[in-house]
Design a protein around this motif. Sequence first.
Motif, PDB file in Angstrom:
ATOM      1  N   SER A   1     -11.895   3.935  -0.630  1.00 40.84           N
ATOM      2  CA  SER A   1     -11.212   4.105   0.653  1.00 40.84           C
ATOM      3  C   SER A   1     -11.406   2.884   1.553  1.00 40.84           C
ATOM      4  O   SER A   1     -10.448   2.420   2.199  1.00 40.84           O
ATOM      5  CB  SER A   1     -11.727   5.362   1.355  1.00 40.84           C
ATOM      6  OG  SER A   1     -11.512   6.511   0.559  1.00 40.84           O
ATOM      7  N   TYR A   2     -12.618   2.351   1.603  1.00 37.61           N
ATOM      8  CA  TYR A   2     -12.844   1.157   2.431  1.00 37.61           C
ATOM      9  C   TYR A   2     -12.128  -0.059   1.852  1.00 37.61           C
ATOM     10  O   TYR A   2     -11.670  -0.932   2.601  1.00 37.61           O
ATOM     11  CB  TYR A   2     -14.341   0.885   2.570  1.00 37.61           C
ATOM     12  CG  TYR A   2     -14.972   1.618   3.724  1.00 37.61           C
ATOM     13  CD1 TYR A   2     -14.605   1.324   5.036  1.00 37.61           C
ATOM     14  CD2 TYR A   2     -15.922   2.609   3.523  1.00 37.61           C
ATOM     15  CE1 TYR A   2     -15.176   1.997   6.106  1.00 37.61           C
ATOM     16  CE2 TYR A   2     -16.498   3.291   4.587  1.00 37.61           C
ATOM     17  CZ  TYR A   2     -16.109   2.985   5.868  1.00 37.61           C
ATOM     18  OH  TYR A   2     -16.669   3.664   6.936  1.00 37.61           O
ATOM     19  N   PHE A   3     -12.029  -0.128   0.547  1.00 32.88           N
ATOM     20  CA  PHE A   3     -11.279  -1.227  -0.070  1.00 32.88           C
ATOM     21  C   PHE A   3      -9.802  -1.141   0.316  1.00 32.88           C
ATOM     22  O   PHE A   3      -9.174  -2.156   0.651  1.00 32.88           O
ATOM     23  CB  PHE A   3     -11.448  -1.175  -1.584  1.00 32.88           C
ATOM     24  CG  PHE A   3     -10.529  -2.094  -2.334  1.00 32.88           C
ATOM     25  CD1 PHE A   3     -10.758  -3.450  -2.373  1.00 32.88           C
ATOM     26  CD2 PHE A   3      -9.409  -1.588  -2.992  1.00 32.88           C
ATOM     27  CE1 PHE A   3      -9.906  -4.305  -3.064  1.00 32.88           C
ATOM     28  CE2 PHE A   3      -8.555  -2.420  -3.682  1.00 32.88           C
ATOM     29  CZ  PHE A   3      -8.796  -3.780  -3.713  1.00 32.88           C
ATOM     30  N   GLU A   4      -9.246   0.047   0.291  1.00 32.23           N
ATOM     31  CA  GLU A   4      -7.845   0.216   0.676  1.00 32.23           C
ATOM     32  C   GLU A   4      -7.650  -0.104   2.154  1.00 32.23           C
ATOM     33  O   GLU A   4      -6.627  -0.701   2.533  1.00 32.23           O
ATOM     34  CB  GLU A   4      -7.401   1.642   0.372  1.00 32.23           C
ATOM     35  CG  GLU A   4      -7.374   1.970  -1.123  1.00 32.23           C
ATOM     36  CD  GLU A   4      -7.063   3.427  -1.370  1.00 32.23           C
ATOM     37  OE1 GLU A   4      -6.963   4.196  -0.384  1.00 32.23           O
ATOM     38  OE2 GLU A   4      -6.892   3.817  -2.554  1.00 32.23           O
ATOM     39  N   ALA A   5      -8.612   0.281   3.005  1.00 29.63           N
ATOM     40  CA  ALA A   5      -8.504  -0.040   4.423  1.00 29.63           C
ATOM     41  C   ALA A   5      -8.563  -1.549   4.662  1.00 29.63           C
ATOM     42  O   ALA A   5      -7.796  -2.100   5.476  1.00 29.63           O
ATOM     43  CB  ALA A   5      -9.616   0.671   5.200  1.00 29.63           C
ATOM     44  N   ALA A   6      -9.470  -2.239   3.959  1.00 29.13           N
ATOM     45  CA  ALA A   6      -9.564  -3.692   4.104  1.00 29.13           C
ATOM     46  C   ALA A   6      -8.290  -4.382   3.626  1.00 29.13           C
ATOM     47  O   ALA A   6      -7.811  -5.346   4.254  1.00 29.13           O
ATOM     48  CB  ALA A   6     -10.777  -4.219   3.334  1.00 29.13           C
ATOM     49  N   GLN A   7      -7.730  -3.893   2.543  1.00 27.41           N
ATOM     50  CA  GLN A   7      -6.493  -4.484   2.037  1.00 27.41           C
ATOM     51  C   GLN A   7      -5.338  -4.276   3.016  1.00 27.41           C
ATOM     52  O   GLN A   7      -4.514  -5.172   3.222  1.00 27.41           O
ATOM     53  CB  GLN A   7      -6.164  -3.875   0.682  1.00 27.41           C
ATOM     54  CG  GLN A   7      -5.076  -4.600  -0.086  1.00 27.41           C
ATOM     55  CD  GLN A   7      -4.950  -4.085  -1.503  1.00 27.41           C
ATOM     56  OE1 GLN A   7      -5.398  -2.983  -1.819  1.00 27.41           O
ATOM     57  NE2 GLN A   7      -4.331  -4.874  -2.369  1.00 27.41           N
ATOM     58  N   GLU A   8      -5.312  -3.111   3.633  1.00 29.36           N
ATOM     59  CA  GLU A   8      -4.255  -2.843   4.606  1.00 29.36           C
ATOM     60  C   GLU A   8      -4.416  -3.710   5.850  1.00 29.36           C
ATOM     61  O   GLU A   8      -3.425  -4.207   6.409  1.00 29.36           O
ATOM     62  CB  GLU A   8      -4.284  -1.355   4.973  1.00 29.36           C
ATOM     63  CG  GLU A   8      -3.072  -0.875   5.733  1.00 29.36           C
ATOM     64  CD  GLU A   8      -3.055   0.634   5.882  1.00 29.36           C
ATOM     65  OE1 GLU A   8      -2.199   1.137   6.643  1.00 29.36           O
ATOM     66  OE2 GLU A   8      -3.899   1.298   5.257  1.00 29.36           O
ATOM     67  N   ILE A   9      -5.646  -3.917   6.287  1.00 28.01           N
ATOM     68  CA  ILE A   9      -5.883  -4.797   7.442  1.00 28.01           C
ATOM     69  C   ILE A   9      -5.471  -6.226   7.123  1.00 28.01           C
ATOM     70  O   ILE A   9      -4.867  -6.930   7.957  1.00 28.01           O
ATOM     71  CB  ILE A   9      -7.368  -4.722   7.861  1.00 28.01           C
ATOM     72  CG1 ILE A   9      -7.671  -3.354   8.471  1.00 28.01           C
ATOM     73  CG2 ILE A   9      -7.717  -5.824   8.854  1.00 28.01           C
ATOM     74  CD1 ILE A   9      -9.139  -3.139   8.780  1.00 28.01           C
ATOM     75  N   ALA A  10      -5.793  -6.692   5.918  1.00 24.44           N
ATOM     76  CA  ALA A  10      -5.434  -8.058   5.527  1.00 24.44           C
ATOM     77  C   ALA A  10      -3.916  -8.231   5.467  1.00 24.44           C
ATOM     78  O   ALA A  10      -3.376  -9.259   5.917  1.00 24.44           O
ATOM     79  CB  ALA A  10      -6.062  -8.394   4.180  1.00 24.44           C
ATOM     80  N   GLU A  11      -3.209  -7.253   4.952  1.00 20.08           N
ATOM     81  CA  GLU A  11      -1.754  -7.368   4.873  1.00 20.08           C
ATOM     82  C   GLU A  11      -1.120  -7.307   6.262  1.00 20.08           C
ATOM     83  O   GLU A  11      -0.128  -7.991   6.519  1.00 20.08           O
ATOM     84  CB  GLU A  11      -1.206  -6.250   3.994  1.00 20.08           C
ATOM     85  CG  GLU A  11      -1.602  -6.394   2.528  1.00 20.08           C
ATOM     86  CD  GLU A  11      -1.152  -5.211   1.692  1.00 20.08           C
ATOM     87  OE1 GLU A  11      -0.584  -4.252   2.281  1.00 20.08           O
ATOM     88  OE2 GLU A  11      -1.340  -5.243   0.460  1.00 20.08           O
ATOM     89  N   ARG A  12      -1.682  -6.524   7.159  1.00 18.89           N
ATOM     90  CA  ARG A  12      -1.148  -6.487   8.519  1.00 18.89           C
ATOM     91  C   ARG A  12      -1.377  -7.805   9.240  1.00 18.89           C
ATOM     92  O   ARG A  12      -0.552  -8.231  10.056  1.00 18.89           O
ATOM     93  CB  ARG A  12      -1.804  -5.355   9.316  1.00 18.89           C
ATOM     94  CG  ARG A  12      -1.363  -3.963   8.890  1.00 18.89           C
ATOM     95  CD  ARG A  12      -1.917  -2.920   9.835  1.00 18.89           C
ATOM     96  NE  ARG A  12      -1.468  -1.583   9.500  1.00 18.89           N
ATOM     97  CZ  ARG A  12      -1.679  -0.507  10.262  1.00 18.89           C
ATOM     98  NH1 ARG A  12      -2.365  -0.628  11.394  1.00 18.89           N
ATOM     99  NH2 ARG A  12      -1.221   0.676   9.903  1.00 18.89           N
ATOM    100  N   GLY A  13      -2.494  -8.473   8.970  1.00 19.12           N
ATOM    101  CA  GLY A  13      -2.766  -9.753   9.619  1.00 19.12           C
ATOM    102  C   GLY A  13      -1.791 -10.832   9.201  1.00 19.12           C
ATOM    103  O   GLY A  13      -1.465 -11.727  10.000  1.00 19.12           O
ATOM    104  N   VAL A  14      -1.304 -10.751   7.963  1.00 22.26           N
ATOM    105  CA  VAL A  14      -0.334 -11.743   7.500  1.00 22.26           C
ATOM    106  C   VAL A  14       1.032 -11.487   8.122  1.00 22.26           C
ATOM    107  O   VAL A  14       1.745 -12.412   8.526  1.00 22.26           O
ATOM    108  CB  VAL A  14      -0.245 -11.706   5.959  1.00 22.26           C
ATOM    109  CG1 VAL A  14       0.865 -12.626   5.469  1.00 22.26           C
ATOM    110  CG2 VAL A  14      -1.566 -12.127   5.350  1.00 22.26           C
ATOM    111  N   LYS A  15       1.402 -10.217   8.256  1.00 22.55           N
ATOM    112  CA  LYS A  15       2.705  -9.894   8.849  1.00 22.55           C
ATOM    113  C   LYS A  15       2.726 -10.184  10.338  1.00 22.55           C
ATOM    114  O   LYS A  15       3.752 -10.571  10.888  1.00 22.55           O
ATOM    115  CB  LYS A  15       3.012  -8.421   8.601  1.00 22.55           C
ATOM    116  CG  LYS A  15       3.192  -8.078   7.126  1.00 22.55           C
ATOM    117  CD  LYS A  15       3.457  -6.591   6.944  1.00 22.55           C
ATOM    118  CE  LYS A  15       3.560  -6.236   5.465  1.00 22.55           C
ATOM    119  NZ  LYS A  15       3.805  -4.774   5.268  1.00 22.55           N
TER     120      LYS A  15
END
Length: 447
Positions: A426-440
């Motif tokens: 779950s924390y891995f998925e949250a970190a991945q989602e934060i990283a993708e939002r930062g790029v957008k």
Amino acid sequence: MHDDGRYDDPRVTTGRGGHSAADPVSRETDQRDRAADALGADSLPADRDRAVHRDAPSGPDDPSRSVGRVGTVYGASRPDDDLAAAEQRDNAAPVRFEPAPSAVAAVPRQPAPRAVPDAASGVAVPVDTPAPPAGAYRADPADAAYVSRETPTREEDDPPLAMEAMRAVQILNPSGEVTMPRPERTRVMCVANQKGGVGKTTTTVNLAVALALHGNRVLVVDLDPQGNASTGLSVPHHTGVPDVYDCLINSVPLEEVAQGVEGIPNLWCVPATIDLAGAEIELVSVVARESRLVRAIAAYPGHFDYIFIDCPPSLGLLTVNALVAAQEVLIPIQCEYYALEGLNQLINNINLVRQHLNPRLEVSTILLTMYDRRTRLADAVEQDVRNHFGDKVLQAVIPRNVRVSEAPSYGQSVVTYDPGSRGATSYFEAAQEIAERGVKEPVSRNA
């Protein structure tokens, strides 16, 4: 009437062979007579009480019993002259029972179906097979890409241990490749919530480790006097160790107190000791007390992709320093009512800091923690938070998981302690989602 299997029939006045009416008659004899009447009168000889074939079954309920030629027939005694007459009649014209029509119908004959080729598909179809209803789906033999819906996928077919091992390899990323996108500028995120025990430190540590394992340079600033973030990263934070207190009070450069985290090359931590507990009082008389931390971060010579600031569970000067230094606010919300009660006051303080001290500050991320799917309360809190904050709430939800609580006792994050657990995933998925939002949505670099 006696209950010994025999009874006296008052209709019989004189029995054959000189027997009187008091002679017992077997109860089974009467049952045999009724069965014979049901089969038909022609299937038995005229004298049904004397001659029965030895191969005949004893009754419909007991096919294993057979009746002998001499002796006892269905439990009734025979005199010698009747036995002799019965033996002669058996030798002259044996009588056999014919099976009842119902018994024959019980095993119907099924002829072998004749197969003829179907005109539409060319497949051999039995003649006796009923035609499919109009509009029914007929699989095309030429369609090789058709796969049944019941066919298990690879994830369902693999055993649980294999799936857990695959998740562990994906989360740990032993190759060291950059699998999560790196932002164009440094993202300074303040993890704040005045409610204690909602998972601020756990979220800070695990998100930082997950991003660092996938190619991002991460700095964790432990601004909580308890020093739990330092414990979770196995960084020394006892008395006498240079810590964030020296940066805030004595203006020590940040690079002199930052320590590398063992086993994770791209992760650094600024520890917090017990001395930080008195910083709130000492900062009252310091000039520009609200901007001490932002100046220390701006003077750091190195470049980080992410800077996470772990705030204490209060709205004092330490939290205000974190809000002034950050560009984004990440709010962990426990899926319970008390966590929602203090959220309104936190939002009001963030708005005050934005108006007077840091106009770039915004609430960018909401993370739901300690989610228990078995309770309706957790679902109700999730719906309320999503309806209020909308897209700011991450799709990843952190469940209650014992591995998340066990990891700090070993000086690790759950991502490295048990990478195959639900908490780590779950924390891995949250970190991945934060990283993708930062790029957008790129943010400006803190200068």
